[in-house]
Design an enzyme around this catalytic site. Structure first.
Site, PDB file in Angstrom:
ATOM      1  N   SER A   1       0.818  -1.219   0.000  1.00 26.90           N
ATOM      2  CA  SER A   1       0.000   0.000   0.000  1.00 26.90           C
ATOM      3  C   SER A   1       0.844   1.259   0.000  1.00 26.90           C
ATOM      4  CB  SER A   1      -0.924   0.009   1.223  1.00 26.90           C
ATOM      5  OG  SER A   1      -0.166  -0.042   2.415  1.00 26.90           O
TER       6      SER A   1
ATOM      7  N   HIS B   1      -1.683  -2.226  -6.595  1.00 20.91           N
ATOM      8  CA  HIS B   1      -2.262  -1.944  -5.279  1.00 20.91           C
ATOM      9  C   HIS B   1      -3.787  -1.924  -5.328  1.00 20.91           C
ATOM     10  CE1 HIS B   1      -3.020   1.098  -1.825  1.00 20.91           C
ATOM     11  NE2 HIS B   1      -3.108  -0.142  -1.393  1.00 20.91           N
TER      12      HIS B   1
ATOM     13  N   GLU C   1      -4.117   0.772  -8.203  1.00 20.70           N
ATOM     14  CA  GLU C   1      -2.976   1.586  -8.620  1.00 20.70           C
ATOM     15  C   GLU C   1      -1.911   0.680  -9.227  1.00 20.70           C
ATOM     16  OE1 GLU C   1      -2.884   5.351  -5.581  1.00 20.70           O
ATOM     17  OE2 GLU C   1      -2.356   3.397  -4.738  1.00 20.70           O
TER      18      GLU C   1
ATOM     19  N   ASN D   1      -3.704   6.828  -1.262  1.00 20.97           N
ATOM     20  CA  ASN D   1      -3.408   6.875   0.174  1.00 20.97           C
ATOM     21  C   ASN D   1      -2.638   8.131   0.558  1.00 20.97           C
ATOM     22  OD1 ASN D   1      -4.739   4.608   1.065  1.00 20.97           O
ATOM     23  ND2 ASN D   1      -2.968   3.252   0.902  1.00 20.97           N
TER      24      ASN D   1
END
Length: 799
Positions: free
Chosen positions: A124, A147, A159, A198
């Site tokens: 992540s 991801h 991602e 994120n």
């Protein structure tokens, strides 16, 4: 000719929460998958994976479209099964976020990878380049980050993160696979800490915590302000954090803290773990998985954590009404009101928007190729309706930039770094020609990968001036209920799209579908019933429009409804016996008449997230638009002279219990889809596939079923058999006496009425029974109570 290498089989390394669910979604998409973990110290070698697979059946929301398919996941361990990796085209590592653990695992597994295997990490936020250290040049060429977001079945974003060594052709293959096979929205991210979603999303949460403390707002009030009222996930900020897990959130923040010092990121001071988060994690209150986090459920009450008291207190705080009114204003006026208001909640909202705009402007060049990718990452990964650049541009690019600059100068912002120069050199990041790249200082157009040609209406950003599916193409006929049109590049197939609330089926839609068939039989290859709302998770159809029947009911009672029901049934038969194929392109809920319409079409093309069911029992009625007739005919066809009841019981139970399939696979198990019906993973490909199906059927010489065919029914003996089971359920308190009455009527229609077992019946006979019992139920006071309850509250009344 370039050789196409397909991804036929996948391996997932790590059977934790994410690894097991990624494997489950591969099964949803019909991709064979091998799930690895450490060998168990006791019992079966694959005991860890076995437990993880068993747990998939218990998770909510369900990772699998059909829980019974959990057994299709091949179980493996690193001690005895590494040779299985040789046959896998894609291997995804999904173990804990420890660089040293990942490197140890890589040393163990990489010697067993196939010569063309793509190797990827689901990290992540760890550096993909650092993860690839120690690989030879050939393996580095085939390594990248992939991801997924949690839960992988439902979260649209994936991602894709290359290193400087990753082969571009491999990235294209992966993006194609992720898009069309797994149904994901792919954003290519740069290899920076926490990537795009994120990085920005967690900053947003940290800003919310900081500004919430500044303005003295509780977690419950903040969640009421930052959820649906802002066009974001209903779980808002702190409830979402509880679902994700506060330990996971703390880890992501720690990654930012460790890898983004002040010399790299001017917001570095914000990356210290918030004291309230450290307190909760220290207490073991990690959110939903431990039963307590920012919130704690005690009985029926939801308590919130009070940092000042260090304990949980009653929650339920709401946004001030004046702020709610501000949020309903157009973007430019909305942000002016928020910024100028003295209300703490309004000031809080302005501040969190300003902070995120400031942040994305400063970091766009570092983390994403262009503003479109950043906006998509936040929309798809965090459930926002608008990305941060979209909301900025909608409110007025220059005005917002000036206000941000003023706040920075006055020390109100979270850091003192000025906006980058490029902000003042453009008048918006999204334009028809593309979206702005802060690194390249150009507007970057859309990907030209062939997979996106399968999306007639691509996912768009505000300012792109993308075609509106409600008005695009060539309109053939349109009124207030329906639009008949042809899609761009497909003028040989007629598309029917409803315009009613929840795409319900009333007189206007019925007339419009008759017209569609009439037009198509004259000059088109077929009809596709497709709703533009499918592109945003909306319904296919919530069923018959009960409110449109109310005037007739009030004037003439239940008997006045029978002609209206017959019109609905006749429309279904028009679809079934049309001389050109009619294809239902189903996505979202298809309830009652929506399911009936689907089953009377020649074919169904169904998005994986489709929820089908005959739910009329919930309003005290039975399916009256041909649904029971379909189930009876289908059971007779499946029985092929054998035991009809064996095939009928699934349909009876589904209708009598108002069961809704929670995926296309479950809907198929309930009998509403055939094995030949296509299931599509990406909603934006639905129209493309449905048009292709209509063309293929026509070109193959399509002929409708022969009308007037008869089929055997179970008659009074079948009703008696089902009735015996209903009595047990009623006497055991599992169903009410009125449920029993409605279910008996459903059984009577399905079995063809009071006739001998095996007697021939036809569609006209069973549809007449449907109408009879539908109208009789409509005259019952308890049915009327259920209908009024549903119309007033949206919830079923059980009486």
């Amino acid at each position: 000719m370039t050789q196409t290498i397909h991804i036929r089989k996948v391996a997932v390394l790590g059977a934790g929460v994410m690894g097991a669910q990624i494997a489950a979604h591969c099964i949803n998409a019909r991709v064979p998958v091998v799930l690895f973990d450490l060998p168990a110290k006791e019992g079966r070698k694959n005991g860890i994976v076995d437990k993880a697979v068993a747990n998939l059946k218990k998770l909510s929301p369900a990772p699998l479209g059909d829980a019974a398919e959990a057994g299709q996941i091949t179980q493996a361990n690193y001690e005895t099964d590494l040779e299985l990796l040789q046959s896998c085209d894609l291997v995804i590592e999904a173990i804990a976020e420890r660089m040293d653990w990942k490197h140890d695992l890589y040393k163990k597994v990489t010697p067993h990878l196939g010569a063309n295997t793509i190797f990827a990490s689901n990290t992540s936020g760890l550096s993909i380049t650092a993860l690839s250290e120690g690989f030879d040049a050939e393996l580095r060429r085939r390594f990248c980050g992939v991801h997924f977001f949690n839960p992988p079945r439902y979260m649209h974003l994936v991602e894709l993160i290359p290193t400087a060594s990753t082969d571009g052709a491999i990235l294209d293959r992966l993006e194609t696979f992720l898009t069309t096979t797994l149904g994901k929205g792919v954003v290519r991210a740069k290899d920076t800490p926490n990537f795009v979603a994120n990085r920005v999303g967690v900053f947003s949460i940290l800003a919310v915590i900081k500004e919430g403390e500044k303005f003295g707002l509780g977690f419950d009030v903040i969640d009421d302000l930052t959820g649906a009222k802002l066009g974001r996930a209903k779980s808002a900020t702190f409830r979402t954090s509880d679902v994700v897990g506060l330990d996971t959130m703390a880890h992501v923040i720690k990654t930012m803290q460790d890898t983004l010092p002040a010399g790299i990121d001017p917001f570095a001071a914000l990356y210290a773990t918030p004291p309230v988060l450290a307190t909760l994690v220290g207490q073991g209150a990690l959110g939903q998985k431990t039963g307590a986090g920012f919130y704690k459920k005690v009985g029926r009450d939801i308590l919130k954590f009070d940092p000042a008291k260090g304990d949980y207190v009653p929650g339920g705080g709401k946004a001030d009404e004046i702020v709610v009114r501000m949020l309903k204003k157009p973007a430019a006026e909305r942000f002016k009101l928020l910024r100028e208001s003295s209300n703490p909640q309004a000031q809080f909202l302005w501040s969190i928007f300003r902070d995120v705009w400031h942040y994305v402007a400063l970091h766009l060049a570092d983390i994403a190729d262009n503003a479109r990718d950043l906006d998509f990452a936040i929309r798809w990964g965090f459930g926002w309706n608008e990305g941060p650049f979209e909301s900025w541009q909608a409110a007025g690019w220059k005005q917002i930039a000036d206000w941000i600059a003023e706040d920075i100068a006055e020390g109100k912002a979270l850091c003192s770094a000025p906006l980058p120069a490029w902000v003042g050199q453009i008048d918006g990041v999204h334009k028809p020609e593309g979206s702005y790249s802060a690194a390249k200082h150009v507007y970057v157009g859309r990907s030209n990968l062939p997979v996106y040609a399968r999306q007639p209406f691509k996912q768009a950003v505000l300012g792109e001036n993308a075609a509106d599916p409600r008005t695009a193409g060539g309109t053939v006929f349109e009124d207030e209920s329906i639009r008949l049109w042809t899609a761009p590049g497909a003028d040989d197939v007629l598309v029917a799209s409803f315009k009613t609330k929840m795409n319900t089926i009333g007189p206007g839609v019925i007339a419009g579908l008759h017209k569609a068939v009439e037009l198509a039989e004259g000059r088109y290859k077929g009809v596709v019933v497709w709703q533009p709302t499918s592109l945003s998770g909306g319904p296919f159809s919530a069923g018959a429009d009960l409110q449109s029947m109310m005037p007739a009911f009030m004037a003439g009672g239940p008997k006045a409804i029978e002609p209206e029901e017959k019109k609905l049934q006749d429309m279904m038969l028009t679809l079934r016996y049309a001389q050109v194929p009619v294809v239902a392109a189903v996505s979202g809920i298809a309830l009652g008449g929506g399911t009936e319409l689907s089953v009377y079409c020649a074919r169904r093309v169904v998005h994986f997230e489709s929820y089908m069911g005959l739910v009329e029992m919930g309003v005290g009625l039975l399916p009256g638009g041909g649904g029971l007739t379909y189930l009876a005919r289908r059971a007779a066809e499946q029985a092929q002279g054998g035991d009809i009841l064996h095939f009928l019981k699934t349909g009876f139970q589904a209708a009598a219990m108002a069961t809704v399939g929670k995926s296309a696979l479950e809907s198929r198990n309930l009998g509403y889809l055939l094995p030949s019906d296509a299931i599509v993973m990406h909603a934006h490909e639905l129209l493309h596939v449905a048009v292709g199906q209509a063309r293929a059927l026509f070109d193959a010489g399509y002929r409708p079923p022969m009308p007037g065919q008869t089929f055997p029914v179970l008659g009074r003996n079948g009703v008696a058999t089902i009735r015996a089971q209903l009595v047990n359920l009623r006497d055991g308190g599992f169903i009410s006496a009125y449920d029993d009455e409605i279910a008996t009527r459903i059984a009577t229609v399905l079995c063809g009425g009071d006739v001998e077992e095996g007697a021939p019946a036809d569609e006209a006979t069973l549809m007449a029974l449907e109408r009879k019992h539908f109208c009789e139920l409509l005259g019952q006071a308890k049915t009327q109570e259920r209908i009024m309850g549903m119309l007033q509250t949206g919830k079923p009344v059980r009486n």
